[in-house]
Write a protein that holds these residues in place. Structure first.
Motif, short mmCIF file in Angstrom:
data_model
loop_
_atom_site.label_atom_id
_atom_site.label_comp_id
_atom_site.label_asym_id
_atom_site.label_seq_id
_atom_site.Cartn_x
_atom_site.Cartn_y
_atom_site.Cartn_z
N GLN A 206 -4.91 36.97 -8.04
CA GLN A 206 -6.28 37.33 -7.69
C GLN A 206 -7.21 36.13 -7.76
O GLN A 206 -8.42 36.27 -7.65
CB GLN A 206 -6.80 38.41 -8.65
N TRP A 207 -6.63 34.96 -8.02
CA TRP A 207 -7.49 33.78 -8.11
C TRP A 207 -6.70 32.56 -7.68
O TRP A 207 -6.04 31.91 -8.49
CB TRP A 207 -8.04 33.62 -9.53
N ALA A 443 -19.49 30.68 -4.83
CA ALA A 443 -18.41 30.77 -3.85
C ALA A 443 -18.76 29.90 -2.65
O ALA A 443 -19.93 29.63 -2.39
CB ALA A 443 -18.23 32.22 -3.41
N THR A 461 -10.32 33.44 -1.01
CA THR A 461 -10.38 34.65 -1.81
C THR A 461 -9.12 35.49 -1.57
O THR A 461 -8.15 35.01 -0.98
CB THR A 461 -11.67 35.43 -1.47
N SER A 462 -9.11 36.69 -2.07
CA SER A 462 -7.94 37.56 -1.94
C SER A 462 -8.37 38.92 -1.40
O SER A 462 -9.56 39.23 -1.32
CB SER A 462 -7.26 37.77 -3.30
N THR A 468 -11.17 43.01 1.99
CA THR A 468 -11.83 41.72 2.22
C THR A 468 -11.62 41.24 3.66
O THR A 468 -12.52 40.68 4.28
CB THR A 468 -11.26 40.67 1.23
N LEU A 491 -7.88 34.17 4.48
CA LEU A 491 -8.07 34.04 3.03
C LEU A 491 -6.74 33.68 2.38
O LEU A 491 -5.71 33.60 3.04
CB LEU A 491 -8.64 35.36 2.46
N THR A 499 -13.40 30.13 -4.29
CA THR A 499 -14.15 31.35 -4.53
C THR A 499 -13.89 31.79 -5.98
O THR A 499 -12.94 31.31 -6.59
CB THR A 499 -13.69 32.47 -3.59
N HIS A 502 -10.95 37.25 -7.67
CA HIS A 502 -11.08 38.48 -6.87
C HIS A 502 -10.97 39.65 -7.85
O HIS A 502 -9.93 40.26 -8.03
CB HIS A 502 -9.94 38.50 -5.85
N THR A 507 -16.36 40.04 -5.42
CA THR A 507 -15.96 39.38 -4.18
C THR A 507 -16.98 39.57 -3.06
O THR A 507 -17.40 38.62 -2.41
CB THR A 507 -14.57 39.87 -3.74
N VAL A 511 -18.52 36.08 -2.35
CA VAL A 511 -17.91 35.48 -1.16
C VAL A 511 -18.66 35.96 0.09
O VAL A 511 -18.87 35.18 1.03
CB VAL A 511 -16.41 35.86 -1.07
#
Lengths: 736, 326, 145
Positions: A206-207, A443, A461-462, A468, A491, A499, A502, A507, A511
């Motif tokens: 997630q990151w 972000a 990002t995710s 997203t 992404l 970013t 997530h 987010t 973002v």
């Protein structure tokens, strides 16, 4: 926030768009971490400790190495030493990271102690079962209630003890929460490949940048740019992907030693030991009010488990000090180090626990006073956030409660417990408010207008499921004056602009605002190019008077005067225009920022058989602006399903003798299945647009939708049966 | 998973011969493959019997039903004869596992499935059933799902099957084919309580193959049904369950067939409950009185005390559902 | 395999799930638990929905297997389209298994009511919690049948 004079018409934002990645997902073409086709890949399978604490006294790898196709068995006795450079970032909590295969210490049951690398999955799995590890075992400490605690975090205002002593109405309640595991459907997985000193990771995370890339660079002591992280699809995570867990290092280490790309997919069982969990809690609450239900005092003593090597904390104190007007509050929140692996945030972190206590207590108080639970909440609605003194950026809880009551038919309810029966079922209704302190963080995003008039927007990002891939191009399309189909959003690659994590419902706000900034800037770049171009119909027009629709720039009040991006770029022989945009929240916030909601539910309880079935549920949310109502609806319903699990099913069980998690599988750790879920309904309040929060007016909604669900169910169970249950999950044995 | 030799049995004789040589039969494979992956099962040879002609459902001359060992759970549940004659069997099957698993698993395999005891399934834990003499981690461990009936100091693991509970209630028999020919074993004697040999779970002799389960004729009209109590509404093993079949005539209970699941080391025939019902006029009071003796022999453990009361209530409820409210 | 005859030599121990993912590169079928407890690996074998993780590949000599990749060619299968229309997924990981299971559910005619679909689709866990919309998607596709 001042509006830009040439604010673009909003055509995509706010409309119910289907997922742009939908076709990939329904055809099986979306590539999750373990799906990437990496040439020459070998398979890694980890061996886990079978004692809860102690030292490794021996590792016998002979039988494993004798298996055909086995390339290596790594463990603390033969693995290279790793630098493990300090990294206070990457969501590493205070403490000392678990350093895989660096020493003989076992800190928790299930800790990785070796890894087998083989040419085939079958060989690796079998060889892993042949590795014999011997231990000098010590009795682990796993009991939250009896183990010594760390020095607590404290919060206080007023004199809570005195006010409680003087309060005419008093509640003294003790709540308990089981440990919960995220259990995303996709197991965590990593494919690691080295080329020289450069490491590529296809990872579930997630990151991408601040998390996996930064952490693996620090573990191996290499520059951050030497690690590339690729993560285009995440099969759910709910928080479990917010850190780079030890198995990511194991995969990279195995690849380094064997010289082969290594694919390491955790087993379902390993997820329970290796990727964090929502910690178990005890939460004692004393609540005092006057006879009209106006809160006077709240005293809260909170204990939560953490690991012996890291101190994990979360915002569990939030609801208890900001939700309702309470002049006197005292809180103590102590972590209790146990021989378990480190917890991590799980959907609605802190709030799903803290608000449960507050919302159940409010229901108990309402019943005690004979006041409707909604009315009680209205009587305690604060003017400002009393914990910070700041005004709320927006707080429409009253509207959530009113809309919910109307749509649910709340006022038809007979408040007396056990007042409704349907055959063998006692029927009850309950409600709870919801709140979440959504995050916002700096972000960046990259936006490019191509010569053919299309656009590409990227950020690292995710998309673990909220959409997203769909919501970002909605923001971008409007800012660029393009249609959704001509904007591509990419992404999940560390080569893209960084970013925040997530998670934490940040987010969209963070973002999304960076995407808007990047697209605003590149649009202005195009307009500036046009108005300065003598050959452009827009020559010498004030840029503030130009808007873009369907890829064509024109004078706002004279649509006939203009030209397309494509014409402009073609004439100027420009391949593209591009900008990196950014957004970050101000350092000193002027507002207290929370998403709010109200959850209503009807349950049926067969108290003879100890069964609870949710019959219907309604959530009403104040989450700011809703970028995509279709996807936001799914997220809210999903939050309710998660809350139903927390309320009625989810419970990680540890055997205190050796720290073994005894239900580390999906047949014994129960999450809701389809048959558990009735019709659910979500409403987002109209007109949401919190410009105090961020430029695009969103408040984040992924967390608030799980908060309060378990409390509404617990309160409904009381209404159905007359029984107060103060332990989650609510089990058959508690109801019999 | 440990390596093994895979063979496909050409006919029942070949299967029996392979079984005699130590081969493990595989039909649906839903239990065996799962446990092989956990390394709980480590067969040297796996004998695929799915091609054998044991997939028929027939009505017996006496009016019973014979279900071939290789009939899929989904097919058995959907079969018109099974549904009409013994709804309790169809219901028990359809409340088991998932649609996918029911499409794979067979009747023979279902009754041969092994316990869900978490310590049995975890090779790093002590388990007398898996590793005789290693001890029983469940006795002093987490034993919410374990047996309150039929346990021993060696093992308290429950038998996980639902349909086996219906078979026990209906006094089915298991048809076997072995080196010495065919034989039948009463269902209630087929599965064994742990005693001092928890590793011995059934009455099969080396090489013996289950060919069918036969449910005898019962007096008609026979009302029957299955109740499964569990935390989750589907796709979960039972906390408690009750299979009930009643024949009412002349205003009294003329035949009562009752068994319970989720509570015993084997599907638990509730003879005392049956005795209490016979000859009595159906009434809510009778259901309660009969169910009250369901757990008389119960020996609960630290985490399953609640099953004692829950078992009685489960039986009571299902007696009422099948026998009617009066 | 998806309408094509495939001959392959594999380890006895290889599951159908690992066969399609690791040997055929068909990664649409997912491994969620590898123990028959989640349904993410659901495929059709000889027309029936089954768990690929508990099926030994070596037993499938001559069988017909359909995975998510073989469900449709250019135009989406009606249930795939219904999943998009109803937004019956979020992360998408369980989705291929849900769709293959839904195809089985519709073929088995267990779509008479929402509650019937819920029960007969309970062998497929969705942790994002898309059940309400999965039921709607199955209803949409069953209606057009």
């Amino acid at each position: 926030m001042t509006r830009q004079p040439n604010r673009q018409p909003q055509k995509a934002v706010g409309t119910p768009q289907s997922r742009v990645d939908g076709r990939l997902k329904v055809t099986g073409q979306a590539t999750y971490a373990a799906d990437h086709d990496v040439t020459g890949v070998a398979y890694g399978v980890m061996v886990d400790a079978t004692v809860g604490r102690g030292r490794i006294t021996g590792v016998d790898t002979r039988a494993a190495l004798d298996q055909p196709g086995v390339r290596a068995v790594l463990h603390h006795g033969n693995a290279p030493r790793l630098p493990y450079v300090d990294n206070p970032g990457s969501n590493n909590p205070p403490g000392e990271r678990l350093r895989v295969f660096q020493d003989d210490r076992v800190r928790f049951f299930g800790q990785p102690v070796a890894v087998v690398v083989a040419d085939t999955l079958e060989a690796a799995q079998h060889a892993a079962s042949l590795v014999t590890v011997t231990y000098a075992a010590e009795p682990p400490s796993t009991d939250l209630t009896t183990a010594p605690a760390d020095e607590p975090q404290r919060y206080a205002r007023g004199d809570a003890e005195a006010a409680w002593a003087a309060a005419p109405v008093k509640l003294d309640l003790a709540f308990r929460f089981s440990r919960n595991h995220h259990n995303p459907m996709e197991p965590h997985a990593t494919i690691a490949r080295w080329e020289g000193d450069t490491l590529t990771l296809w990872d579930k995370t997630q990151w991408v940048v601040g998390g996996t890339q930064q952490e693996l660079a620090s573990v191996f002591g290499i520059p951050q740019q030497s690690v590339r992280v690729i993560s285009p699809f995440v099969g759910g995570a709910f928080g479990s992907g917010l850190r780079a867990w030890p198995h990511v290092t194991v995969a990279a280490l195995a690849a380094r030693v064997t010289g082969r790309p290594v694919k390491l997919v955790l087993s379902r069982r390993q997820l329970y030991f290796g990727t964090g969990h929502r910690p178990a809690y005890t939460y004692a609450l004393k609540l005092g009010s006057d006879r009209r239900g106006r809160l006077a005092a709240s005293i809260q003593d909170i204990r939560a488990e953490t690991s012996s090597y890291e101190t994990f904390t979360e915002a569990v104190m939030g609801p208890g000090h900001m939700m309702y007007r309470t002049p006197n509050v005292r809180q103590a929140y102590a972590t209790v180090p146990l021989d378990v692996n480190t917890p991590i945030w799980m959907r609605g972190p802190g709030y799903a626990t803290g608000a449960h206590v507050v919302e159940c207590a409010m229901d108990e108080l309402a019943h005690e006073l004979g006041v409707d639970p909604i009315e009680l909440r209205l009587r305690n609605e604060p003017e400002t956030d009393e914990s910070s003194g700041l005004p709320f950026s927006s707080r429409r809880l009253r509207e959530c409660l009113a809309t919910g009551a109307r749509e649910f038919g709340w006022h038809r309810r007979n408040p007396a417990p056990r007042s409704t029966r349907d055959g063998d079922w006692l029927v009850g209704t309950g409600m709870a408010a919801a709140v979440y302190d959504f995050g916002r963080a700096p972000a960046q995003a990259h936006a490019r207008i191509n010569a053919d008039g299309t656009a590409l927007v990227q950020a690292a990002t995710s998309d673990m499921g909220p959409g997203t891939y769909t919501s970002m191009p909605q923001v971008a399309a409007d800012a660029l004056g393009l249609t959704m189909t001509t904007v591509e959003f990419r992404l999940g690659d560390s080569l893209m602009p960084p970013t925040p994590p997530h998670g934490g419902s940040m987010t969209m706000a963070s973002v999304g605002s960076a995407v808007q900034d990047a697209c605003d800037k590149v649009r202005r770049q195009a307009i500036t190019l046009a108005v300065n171009d003598a050959r452009s119909p827009l020559h010498r027009v004030n840029p503030d008077d130009v808007v873009v629709r369907d890829g064509r720039m024109h004078v706002k009040n004279d649509p006939t005067r203009g030209e397309t991006y494509r014409q402009l770029l073609g004439r100027n022989q420009r391949d593209h225009l591009e900008v990196i945009g950014s957004w970050g929240p101000p350092e000193q916030s002027r507002y207290s920022m929370h998403a709010f909601g109200a959850v209503f539910t009807e349950v049926a309880v067969d108290d003879r058989l100890g069964l609870v079935r949710v019959r219907r549920m309604l959530g009403v949310y104040d989450a700011g602006r809703i970028i995509n109502p279709k996807l936001a609806d799914s997220q809210a319903l999903g939050g309710m399903v998660g809350g139903i699990g927390q309320a009625l099913l989810e419970h990680t069980v540890t055997d205190a003798r050796d720290g073994r998690i005894v239900n580390a599988n999906l047949a014994d750790y129960l999450v809701p299945v389809n048959a558990d879920i009735p019709d659910l309904r979500a409403i987002y309040l109209d007109g949401g647009n919190d410009q105090n929060a961020d430029p695009i007016g969103v408040k984040g909604l992924g967390e608030v939708v799980i908060v309060g669900v378990a409390a509404a169910i617990t309160n409904a169970v009381f209404h159905a049966t007359g029984r107060r249950i103060r332990e989650l999950p609510i089990t058959a044995e508690a109801l019999l | 998973m440990f390596p093994f030799t895979y063979t496909k049995a050409a006919d029942t004789r070949a299967a029996v011969a392979a079984g005699q040589r130590g081969g493990r039969f595989i039909a649906g494979g839903t239990t065996l493959v799962d446990l092989m992956r956990e390394t709980v099962e480590r067969p040297d040879t796996v004998v695929d019997i799915s091609g054998l002609p044991l997939g028929e459902i027939t009505t017996t001359r006496s009016g019973g039903v014979r279900i071939g060992a290789l009939v899929r759970m989904s097919d058995a549940a959907a079969d018109r004869r099974v549904r009409n004659t013994f709804p309790v069997i169809s219901q028990a099957l359809e409340l088991s596992a998932s649609a996918q698993l029911r499409n794979m698993a067979t009747i023979g395999g279902n009754i041969m499935q092994r316990t869900r005891c978490t310590y049995f399934r975890d090779v790093s834990a002590a388990c007398n059933k898996r590793a005789p003499g290693s001890g029983c981690a469940a006795l002093e461990g987490f034993n919410r799902s374990h047996a309150i009936l039929g346990g021993s100091s060696q093992c308290v693991a429950t038998h996980p099957s639902d349909v086996a509970v219906a078979f026990a209630a209906l006094e089915a028999s298991v048809h076997l084919l072995g080196p010495d020919g065919e034989r039948g074993v009463p269902f209630t004697e087929f599965l064994l309580r742990p005693g001092n040999t928890p590793e011995r779970e059934h009455a099969l002799r080396p090489g013996e193959l289950i060919t069918a389960v036969e449910i005898p004729a019962h007096p008609r009209p026979l009302r029957s049904g299955y109740l499964k109590v569990r935390d989750r509404q589907s796709y979960e093993f039972a906390l408690t369950s009750a299979a009930v079949a009643l024949h009412l005539g002349g205003g009294v209970v003329r035949a009562a067939k009752v068994a319970a699941g989720g509570v015993g080391t084997v599907p638990w025939k509730l003879t005392a409950v049956e005795q209490r019902l016979l000859g009595e006029r159906p009434s809510d009071r009778l259901w309660t009185a009969a169910a009250a003796v369901a757990a008389d022999d119960a020996e609960p453990l630290a985490h399953n005390e609640f099953k004692v009361e829950l078992l009685k209530r489960t039986v009571e409820r299902q007696l009422r559902v099948v026998g009617g409210t009066r | 395999m998806n309408g094509e005859r495939r001959t392959v030599t594999v380890d006895n121990r290889t599951s159908l799930l690992d066969l399609v993912r690791e040997h055929f590169g068909l990664t649409g079928t997912k491994k969620g638990c590898d123990a028959g407890a989640c349904g993410a690996c659901t495929v059709l074998v000889d027309g029936h929905r089954v768990n690929g993780c508990l099926t030994l590949a070596v037993r499938l000599d001559g069988a017909e297997v359909i995975t998510i990749e073989g469900l449709s060619r250019d135009e989406l299968h009606p249930l795939q389209q219904a999943f998009i229309d109803q937004d019956a997924f979020q992360c998408g990981f369980c989705t291929p298994g849900q769709i293959m299971s839904g195809v089985g559910c519709i073929r088995e005619r267990h779509t008479g009511s929402a509650s019937e679909i819920r029960e007969w689709m309970s062998g497929n866990i969705c942790r994002c919690g898309c059940y309400v919309k999965i039921v709607k998607a199955v209803q949409q596709a069953a209606k057009g049948r």
